[in-house]
Design an enzyme around this catalytic site. Structure first.
Site, PDB file in Angstrom:
ATOM      1  N   HIS A 203       0.737  -1.255  -0.099  1.00 33.70           N
ATOM      2  CA  HIS A 203       0.088  -0.019  -0.059  1.00 33.70           C
ATOM      3  C   HIS A 203       0.796   1.310   0.218  1.00 33.70           C
ATOM      4  O   HIS A 203       2.141   1.168  -0.112  1.00 33.70           O
ATOM      5  CB  HIS A 203      -0.827   0.001   1.151  1.00 33.70           C
ATOM      6  CG  HIS A 203      -2.026  -1.007   1.095  1.00 33.70           C
ATOM      7  ND1 HIS A 203      -3.190  -1.205   0.407  1.00 33.70           N
ATOM      8  CD2 HIS A 203      -2.318  -2.455   1.773  1.00 33.70           C
ATOM      9  CE1 HIS A 203      -3.816  -1.967   0.347  1.00 33.70           C
ATOM     10  NE2 HIS A 203      -3.411  -2.861   1.345  1.00 33.70           N
TER      11      HIS A 203
ATOM     12  N   TYR B 175       5.139   1.613  -0.333  1.00 34.44           N
ATOM     13  CA  TYR B 175       5.621   2.157  -1.738  1.00 34.44           C
ATOM     14  C   TYR B 175       6.737   3.533  -1.360  1.00 34.44           C
ATOM     15  O   TYR B 175       7.805   3.648  -1.729  1.00 34.44           O
ATOM     16  CB  TYR B 175       4.766   2.811  -2.723  1.00 34.44           C
ATOM     17  CG  TYR B 175       3.640   1.627  -2.992  1.00 34.44           C
ATOM     18  CD1 TYR B 175       3.915   0.338  -2.831  1.00 34.44           C
ATOM     19  CD2 TYR B 175       2.474   2.226  -3.303  1.00 34.44           C
ATOM     20  CE1 TYR B 175       2.834  -0.741  -3.260  1.00 34.44           C
ATOM     21  CE2 TYR B 175       1.336   1.251  -3.718  1.00 34.44           C
ATOM     22  CZ  TYR B 175       1.675  -0.029  -3.475  1.00 34.44           C
ATOM     23  OH  TYR B 175       0.598  -1.009  -3.565  1.00 34.44           O
TER      24      TYR B 175
ATOM     25  N   ASP C  70      -0.069   6.641  -3.918  1.00 39.62           N
ATOM     26  CA  ASP C  70      -1.172   6.416  -4.770  1.00 39.62           C
ATOM     27  C   ASP C  70      -1.607   7.323  -5.782  1.00 39.62           C
ATOM     28  O   ASP C  70      -1.994   7.070  -7.187  1.00 39.62           O
ATOM     29  CB  ASP C  70      -2.380   5.906  -3.949  1.00 39.62           C
ATOM     30  CG  ASP C  70      -2.195   4.834  -3.231  1.00 39.62           C
ATOM     31  OD1 ASP C  70      -1.414   4.012  -3.280  1.00 39.62           O
ATOM     32  OD2 ASP C  70      -2.998   4.520  -2.128  1.00 39.62           O
TER      33      ASP C  70
END
Length: 390
Positions: free
Chosen positions: A139, A143, A166
């Site tokens: 998630h 990252y 994201d």
């Protein structure tokens, strides 16, 4: 009227949750036709997260305007026929499963490229589709951790509180890649695969520190570099009422403007602006702001060269008259859920402006319309329902 720069472009969107749906929404804002596909019995999870008292799926509504929605169980053989019909005139396929997720169902890029040579296939993955990490679950925090970004949040690394990897590494990297691929196809007539790695794309966020590291060979010290807390004139400070302000007077001329506006320029005679005096300046500024309220600081907030800004809450941002005037905070009314807020698109085209044409669709809202457009009869559609294909 849809006169966006991507008017006439068709996107088949299989992605769920945040990075992919936000990307396809932006494509839709630019004029593309978006067909959102969800499993008939496993809808996009944002539809059930953070609901209002009246049942409005607020997160889903934030991410899914300008789309049509159908249901399709990709594990059913009959679904391939429907997907292939959708792809016959589609320009882009967007997905966000594991790298081999669609390949296992015979729907990966290698399965599609011969049949649809002009198709731009974009997968938004945690770690791309190659390398030792590619099959790892992850998630946003993972990252940022592996890309070195998290280490720059301080001596005790903290979750940023927003989805940097994201959206920055996933949504916006995918969006720019897709637009470049469309341009490439205009010149060559060929589609291609884009395999986004949100972890690898997050490296861009520490480009500054990468350059410093390359020059000095020293590991940047999280929370104590020039732009992460070391500079007294580029930091946050607590006010008298417990609120926070951000002083971003990086250049000396702006810092001196702030000091004059604040009546602190008298300190310059004894405390020059130099690294040896950073701690003294931090103390001076901390004491100064702790004695001031937001109301006291308002004249300086309004000075265009002071680089002092209030740290606003989301509630304050949603009411910001400047953002509202510029169309970045949108008041919308849904036919079922009533009033809700969306953020506007940050793409300021002078000619082919973005448009907000439709509210986020219900689960499978356009099954009948789209399947009929593909040539299916009412009785065939009923059979597809019975067979749990849609």
């Amino acid at each position: 009227m849809n006169k966006g720069p991507l008017s006439g472009v068709k996107v088949v969107d299989l992605s769920l949750l945040l990075p992919g749906p936000l990307c396809s929404m932006y494509l839709g804002d630019m004029g593309a036709e978006i067909i959102k596909i969800e499993n008939p019995r496993a809808m996009d999870a944002t539809r059930v997260m953070f609901k209002k008292e009246n049942g409005a799926p607020s997160l889903y509504l934030m991410l899914n305007r300008n789309k049509k929605a159908i249901t399709l169980n990709l594990k059913r053989e009959k679904s391939k026929e429907i997907l292939f019909k959708l792809l016959e005139d589609a320009d882009i396929l967007l997905e966000g499963f594991r790298p081999d997720g669609l390949s296992k169902m015979g729907l990966g890029y290698d399965d599609l490229k011969e049949k649809f040579p002009k198709l731009i296939y974009c997968g938004i993955y945690g770690y791309g589709d190659s390398g030792a990490y590619k099959d790892f679950a992850g998630h946003d925090l993972n990252y940022l951790s592996l890309s070195g970004v998290l280490d720059q949040t301080g001596k005790n690394p903290q979750a940023p509180g927003f989805q940097l990897a994201d959206i920055g590494g996933g949504t916006l990297t995918a969006l720019s890649s897709i637009l470049a691929a469309l341009y490439y196809r205009e010149k060559t007539g060929r589609g291609q695969k884009i395999a986004i790695s949100m972890m690898e794309a997050s490296l861009q966020f520490i480009s500054l520190y990468g350059g410093i590291y390359s020059a000095t060979g020293k590991n940047p010290e999280g929370g104590n570099e020039l732009l992460s807390g070391k500079l007294p004139n580029y930091s946050t400070y607590k006010t008298k009422e417990g609120r926070w302000v951000a002083l971003g007077a990086l250049e000396e001329m702006f810092f001196k403007t702030f000091l004059r506006q604040s009546g602190l320029d008298t300190h310059l005679e004894k405390v020059p602006i130099a690294e040896t005096h950073f701690a003294e300046w931090k103390k001076i500024l901390t004491e100064h702001f702790s004695s001031k309220t937001f109301a006291d600081l308002e004249p300086i907030f309004q000075n265009p060269d002071s680089c002092l800004t209030p740290v606003k809450t989301l509630d304050e941002v949603s009411k910001d008259p400047v953002l509202r005037e510029k169309g970045m905070i949108l008041d919308r009314t849904h036919k079922q859920y009533g009033d809700y807020i969306q953020f506007g698109s940050p793409f300021p085209f002078s000619e082919s402006k973005v448009t907000y044409r439709t509210d986020p669709p219900d689960h499978g809202e356009h099954n009948q319309e789209i399947l009929k457009s593909l040539g299916y009869t009412d009785s065939e559609i009923e059979e597809l329902k019975k067979d749990k294909v849609i």
